[in-house]
Structures are given as C-alpha cells and as structure tokens.
Scaffold this active site. Structure first.
Site, PDB file in Angstrom:
ATOM      1  N   LYS A 263      52.270  38.504  34.957  1.00 50.73           N
ATOM      2  CA  LYS A 263      52.483  39.864  34.455  1.00 50.73           C
ATOM      3  C   LYS A 263      53.836  39.955  33.780  1.00 50.73           C
ATOM      4  O   LYS A 263      54.792  39.334  34.233  1.00 50.73           O
ATOM      5  CB  LYS A 263      52.486  40.866  35.626  1.00 50.73           C
ATOM      6  CG  LYS A 263      51.156  41.140  36.274  1.00 50.73           C
ATOM      7  CD  LYS A 263      51.322  42.143  37.408  1.00 50.73           C
ATOM      8  CE  LYS A 263      50.040  42.363  38.190  1.00 50.73           C
ATOM      9  NZ  LYS A 263      48.971  43.032  37.430  1.00 50.73           N
ATOM     10  N   ARG A 337      39.668  41.124  43.337  1.00 48.14           N
ATOM     11  CA  ARG A 337      38.211  41.020  43.496  1.00 48.14           C
ATOM     12  C   ARG A 337      37.797  39.645  44.019  1.00 48.14           C
ATOM     13  O   ARG A 337      36.790  39.512  44.709  1.00 48.14           O
ATOM     14  CB  ARG A 337      37.513  41.346  42.161  1.00 48.14           C
ATOM     15  CG  ARG A 337      37.790  40.369  41.071  1.00 48.14           C
ATOM     16  CD  ARG A 337      37.453  40.905  39.686  1.00 48.14           C
ATOM     17  NE  ARG A 337      38.449  41.876  39.205  1.00 48.14           N
ATOM     18  CZ  ARG A 337      38.367  42.484  38.029  1.00 48.14           C
ATOM     19  NH1 ARG A 337      37.351  42.258  37.214  1.00 48.14           N
ATOM     20  NH2 ARG A 337      39.308  43.333  37.664  1.00 48.14           N
TER      21      ARG A 337
END
Ligand code: BES
Ligand code: MN
Ligand code: ZN
Length: 485
Positions: A263, A337
């Site tokens: 990020k 996820r």
C-alpha cells in the site's frame, strides 16, 4: 463509574450537578428540579439561545441553588429522536462532566423506559472512554465520574447496557493498540487471558497446526511476517441444552501493509485497525460470558500480519483452502478474504445454524456507503432482516448490498483456480462477499458485515472518540440474546 436509578423526587436529592436532556422547544422536564430552579434555568437557557437542537449543550451555573450547575443537552426534534440519540446525548454530557471534573450528577430524560435506560447506560459508558495509556503527561489525570443517578430509570437495563458498552470499549482499546504491541501471537495471548478471566474455552492453533489442519490460505497470508499466524477458537457453552448454535468470525489482520502489492503510505496508515473484526469477536465473547444466553456461541479469529518479504505469498500463487477449494492470488492486498476462506470453512465444520462474519474487508464498501455504514451481505432473508432490525436499535448503521448479480459473480470465478481473490474495481465489496460465500457450508444461514468504514472513526462524534469504535459488538450480542429468549 456507577450508574444507578433514582426513583424518588429529585427535589429531595442533594446532588450538586444535574444533566437534563431536552427535546427541541420543550423545557418541561426542568420542572422536576423544582419551581425555583427551573424558572432560573429557563431564563438562562433563553439567554444562551438554547433551543434543544441535537448536540447542543449548555452549562448553566445556578449560584445559591440546591442544584448548583445544570447541563442542558439537546435531543433535537421529538419525532426524530431514536435510541441512539439518547446514547449520543448522554455521551456528550459525560465528556463535558469529565472535563469539568464533576464526580456525581443527576440525569433527567424527558422519556424513560427499559430500552432508553439501557441506551443511557451504554452512552454514558461509551462516552467516558479514553485511550491514553501511552500519554505520559499529566493531562490524563482527569477526574473520573463516580456516580450517575438516572431519574426513574430501570436498574436491570443499566446492567445489560453497562456490560455491552464495556465490551465495546474493550474492543475499541484492542483496535487502538498498534501492530508492534498486538500481533498474531499477542492477540492469541489476549484471547487466552480473556477466556480465563471470563470462564470461556479457548484453543489457539500455531503456524504448524494451521498447516496441518489444511488452513493454507490463512498460513499463506501470514507467512511473509516475522510473527507467524495464529488461529483462535473461543467457545461459550450454556448450562443445559442450548437453543441454538452460532459462530462469530472476525478478520484479524493485526497489520495490513498490503504485502507484495504494498500500500502507499497514506493508505497503510491506520491499518492496525484491520483486526477490528477480531477485536469485536473478543468483545462479543466477553459480553456473552457475562450475559449467559442459552445459546452456544463460538468466536473464531484467523490472526495474521500481511507483510512483504522473501517469504511472503505472491500474486499468481494458487492456494488450497480448508474446504478444498483453490484460490488464485491476483492481489496480495485482498488478503482478508483469503484468511476468511479458512476461518469460514472451519466455522462451517462446527455445524452451526448461523454464521456472522465481521471484516474490515474493502475500501470499495466505503466508496459505496460512506464511512459510517457497514455493508451487509447475506444468503438468508430472515437472518438479514433480523440483524437490520436490531442494528436500527443499537445505532450501528448497516445497509444491505445485493448478492444476486450472477454476471458480477463470474468475475471471481475466472482464471486457473476455483476462485480468484479480486473481482476488479466495480462492485468490489460485492465480489469480496461473493468470494466469502464460496467458503460457507451448505445450509448455514450467513451474514457478512463489511465494517471497513465504521470500525474506525476519523473524528470524535457522539459516543465515539477518534480511533477504534468497537462497531458490531452490540448488534451481535443483542442478536444472540434474542436467540436465547
Ligand atoms: N484492509 C483492507 C480494506 C480497508 C481499506 C479497510 C480501508 C479499512 C479501510 C483490505 O485488506 C484491502 O486492502 N482491500 C483492498 C482490496 C483490493 C486490493 C481488491 C481495497 O479495498 O483496496
Ligand atoms: Mn489489504
Ligand atoms: Zn486488510
């Protein structure tokens, strides 16, 4: 802080401070303090241009009177007031009382019943929350409020409200702990400590056991970090035959750097909050242990740190999850996820009737709904409607997003494996939820809450301070308590 009901005439009380909650344009509740005081207070409030608009707070000194200081707090228009308005109003008052060093106050509400009593206790406990353990300066030595006396309220409701709010505050504090303090190992230690304190069962699986059990998805996400992953399973079992069995699953990324798909700095900041789902699970288990419903409750956390390194998982990797399905990694930053694939598979093996998962899963959910509302996704109409009804009362905003777009579903079914871990830019919160659904066992009712927005508050608001919010704790606990009755 002690919260007590006071049933008698306030005029007989010798408390020096009073908090009066007022609907817009209606100062009648002031009369309960006596004619002299209310007349003086009305005059002062008029001079201060107090209308009772939501959030408005005025401090009114009443020199020489039995009540020496009065705090008037606006609730806004009567017809717009809901339970959360009471929470926010008393929280605003409590923050101010603390600042002014007031140790004891009488609280008068224009309306009171069991639900409002509980909401007032929640708002007071949530509003008194601070996270200042890392401030060494003197400013933290602010006085605590010792006692709130709530006029004509319902005592048992306070107990429940206090337990719920303390559980939420506990979750908030855990969220606020940074990644150098809470990592997968220390999070698991905290779960064990909690279990011991509140007499819950707790089993922690280490990185070897995680692999042996076939949870290679969780393991892969965690393997880039110097701190290995942990899998945490807390259990509450009631005395006697349980009426139902439910599993609460929380995303537990103690820090999310993005991994190899790293990020940018601005986005990495605050990613200590990526464990908010896990912290909510711990808060829920804590409250459940105290409230003792006749329901079997399991709390599941896959704890990992998503880091870039020579041992990190990569884009293109294909990983086998616990339920046997293969996941292709498109982007290592869609890691939540992947960890939840194993956590949901494990949860399904416990054969519950219901699963709720909470996850700070997608920035896309914040784009869709704003940062104050959780996305709700489900395979069960009845379950979803019940959660939505309860969330209205707890003030934890949720909004359902659709799961029936089969063209969208195809986007995670591409590539060489059963599923791929991203579905592209559009509908990102929905494709993430569709990915999770692949790991929910047949016949289990499931609600997924994407709490990426509301788990963290950028600013102070109502009973929230800047930082972790503990979102989801009260809604889940209330839901579970409802299964018990
Ligand atoms: N933890 C983030 C989601 C998130 C973003 C939570 C902002 C709270 C605030 C998650 O792991 C993530 O990085 N999601 C990506 C998914 C994308 C790579 C498909 C996102 O939302 O950008
Ligand atoms: Mn991520
Ligand atoms: Zn994440």
């Amino acid at each position: 802080m002690e919260i007590k009901a006071f049933a008698d005439d306030p005029k007989k009380l010798t408390v020096k401070s009073a908090v009066v909650l007022l609907f817009e344009g209606d100062t009648r509740p002031l009369s309960r303090l006596g004619r002299g005081i209310s007349a003086k207070a009305r005059k002062a409030l008029e001079a201060l241009n107090f209308k009772g608009k939501e959030g408005q707070l005025e401090r009114v000194p009443l020199p020489g009177q039995r009540v020496e200081v009065l705090y008037a707090v606006g609730l806004g228009k009567k017809e717009k007031v809901d339970l959360d308005t009471y929470r926010r109003a008393i929280a605003t008052a409590v923050k101010r009382l603390k600042k002014d060093g007031v140790e004891e106050a009488l609280v008068i509400s224009p309306r009171i019943d069991a639900k409002i009593s509980q909401a007032l206790a929640e708002g007071a406990v949530l509003g008194s929350y601070t996270f200042d353990k890392y401030k060494t300066s003197k400013e933290k030595e602010r006085k605590e409020i010792k006692r709130l006396l709530i006029h004509k309220a319902d005592d048992p409701s306070f107990k429940r409200g206090t337990i719920l709010a303390e559980a939420q505050n506990y979750a908030r504090s855990l969220v606020n702990e940074p990644g150098n303090v809470i990592n997968p190992i220390t999070l698991a230690e905290e779960a064990k400590r909690l279990a011991k304190e509140f007499k819950l069962q707790c089993r922690v699986y280490d990185e070897k056991e995680i692999q042996d059990m076939g949870m290679l998805a969780l393991w892969s996400v965690g393997k880039g970090s110097a701190t290995p992953p942990r899998f945490i399973h807390l259990t509450y079992k009631p005395r006697g035959k349980p009426k139902d069995r439910i599993v609460i699953v929380g995303k537990g990324l103690t820090f999310d750097s993005g991994g190899l798909n790293i990020k940018p700095g601005d986005y990495m900041r605050t990613m200590k909050m990526d464990k908010s789902g896990a912290c909510a699970v711990l808060g829920i288990m804590r409250a459940i242990a105290q409230l003792k419903p006749r329901v079997e409750v399991h709390g599941i956390i896959g704890a990992a740190e998503n880091m870039p390194s020579g041992t990190a998982y990569r884009p293109d990797d294909i990983i086998r999850a616990k339920n046997g399905k293969y996941i292709e990694i498109d982007n290592t930053d869609a890691e939540g996820r992947v960890t939840l694939a194993d956590a949901l598979s494990y949860a399904s093996e416990l054969k519950p009737s219901k699963i709720i998962d909470m996850a700070t899963l997608t920035g896309a959910c914040m784009v869709a709904l704003g940062e104050y509302t959780a996305g709700l996704f489900t395979n069960s109409r009845r379950f979803a409607e019940e959660i939505k009804r309860i969330a209205k009362e707890t003030g934890e905003r949720v909004w359902e997003l659709p799961m029936d777009d089969e063209r969208l579903r195809k986007k995670i079914k591409k590539g060489p494996a059963d599923v791929v871990n991203t579905g592209g830019r559009y509908g990102g919160a929905i494709t993430a939820a569709m990915f999770l659904e692949e790991f929910v066992g047949e016949g289990i009712e499931w609600v997924h809450l994407d709490i990426a927005g509301p788990a963290w508050s950028k600013e102070e608001y109502g009973y929230y301070t800047q930082g972790g919010t503990g979102f989801g704790v009260r809604t889940c606990v209330e839901y579970i308590m409802g299964l018990s009755s």
